[in-house]
Design a protein around this motif. Structure first.
Motif, mmCIF file in Angstrom:
data_model
loop_
_atom_site.group_PDB
_atom_site.id
_atom_site.type_symbol
_atom_site.label_atom_id
_atom_site.label_comp_id
_atom_site.label_asym_id
_atom_site.label_seq_id
_atom_site.Cartn_x
_atom_site.Cartn_y
_atom_site.Cartn_z
ATOM 1 N N ASP A 1 0.735 -0.947 0.043
ATOM 2 C CA ASP A 1 -0.048 0.077 -0.067
ATOM 3 C C ASP A 1 1.363 1.100 -0.236
ATOM 4 N N ARG A 2 2.290 1.357 0.044
ATOM 5 C CA ARG A 2 3.090 2.562 0.171
ATOM 6 C C ARG A 2 3.420 2.282 -1.029
ATOM 7 N N ALA A 3 3.071 1.686 -2.121
ATOM 8 C CA ALA A 3 3.747 1.815 -3.157
ATOM 9 C C ALA A 3 3.145 3.046 -3.862
ATOM 10 N N ALA A 4 4.033 3.689 -4.479
ATOM 11 C CA ALA A 4 3.184 4.984 -5.256
ATOM 12 C C ALA A 4 2.488 4.622 -7.124
ATOM 13 N N SER B 1 -10.015 -6.270 -6.544
ATOM 14 C CA SER B 1 -10.772 -4.763 -5.956
ATOM 15 C C SER B 1 -10.590 -3.645 -4.951
ATOM 16 N N ASP B 2 -9.666 -5.135 -4.348
ATOM 17 C CA ASP B 2 -9.087 -4.277 -2.852
ATOM 18 C C ASP B 2 -7.544 -3.231 -3.557
ATOM 19 N N ILE B 3 -7.436 -3.769 -4.021
ATOM 20 C CA ILE B 3 -5.985 -2.503 -4.765
ATOM 21 C C ILE B 3 -5.942 -1.151 -4.354
ATOM 22 N N ARG B 4 -5.208 -0.724 -4.271
ATOM 23 C CA ARG B 4 -5.442 0.825 -3.558
ATOM 24 C C ARG B 4 -4.448 2.189 -4.282
ATOM 25 N N VAL B 5 -3.308 1.137 -4.663
ATOM 26 C CA VAL B 5 -2.146 1.960 -5.535
ATOM 27 C C VAL B 5 -2.386 1.632 -6.854
ATOM 28 N N PRO B 6 -2.448 3.175 -7.361
ATOM 29 C CA PRO B 6 -2.436 2.825 -8.881
ATOM 30 C C PRO B 6 -1.882 2.171 -9.555
ATOM 31 N N THR B 7 -2.967 1.681 -10.721
ATOM 32 C CA THR B 7 -1.794 0.087 -11.269
ATOM 33 C C THR B 7 -1.896 -0.182 -13.060
ATOM 34 N N LEU B 8 -1.391 0.387 -13.173
ATOM 35 C CA LEU B 8 -1.174 -0.155 -14.849
ATOM 36 C C LEU B 8 -1.204 -1.290 -15.461
#
Length: 174
Positions: free
Chosen positions: A14-17, A103-110
């Motif tokens: 979760d701390r990943a940009a 759907s639980d992912i909060r980190v912007p993901t490409l």
């Protein structure tokens, strides 16, 4: 990529940009037809050019008995029967249940998937992207890259560097 999605879904990152995922499978079914479809990608100029970094056999996949020492990931049933690499990956993907957890992912993901990838069909990325809409996540769909050429495809490199640049604070170098 699937392992990173799993870690993102669990909150461990979760701390990943941001995150970039290339052709991460949610299901792995690899047969003769799939292997033949990917051969052209394996022998493409972009893939073969990587030999200087990986050696002559460095990019050969680890299916069956090939390269067991390089890819030691094998599972063994309670009765001692070893699984094939593909069966082990399929079982692990089933345990991760990514389609129900992204759907639980909060980190912007490409997510980057290609229509020409016979091993991880584009549809898998499309299904994930529909459930991964938090925090500016995005799907980049390529047309010509195979599973083996995707990491070396110029469109992939442009997409990844563009994604990283768009998320860096003003004034910082990439």
């Amino acid at each position: 990529g699937s392992l990173v999605l799993d870690a993102l879904a669990s909150g461990a990152l979760d701390r990943a940009a941001s995150a970039t995922i290339l052709s991460a499978p949610v299901d792995a079914r690899i047969g003769a037809r799939t292997a033949v479809a990917e051969v052209r990608g394996f022998f493409s100029r972009a893939t073969l050019a990587q030999r200087e970094h990986y050696g002559l056999w460095g990019l050969v996949p680890a299916f069956g008995p090939v390269k067991r020492a390089a890819y030691p990931f094998r599972r063994v049933d309670a009765d001692g029967r070893a699984w094939s690499y593909v069966a082990a990956v399929q079982r692990l993907l089933g345990e991760m249940d990514l389609e129900n957890r992204v759907s639980d992912i909060r980190v912007p993901t490409l997510l980057i998937y290609s229509h020409a990838d016979a091993i991880v069909p584009h549809d898998q990325g499309l299904r994930l992207s529909k459930k991964l809409r938090r925090g500016g996540s995005n799907l980049r769909s390529l047309t010509a890259a195979t599973h083996y050429t995707l990491p070396f495809d110029p469109d992939t490199l442009v997409s990844v560097t563009g994604w990283i640049r768009s998320r860096q604070p003003a004034g910082e170098m990439v």
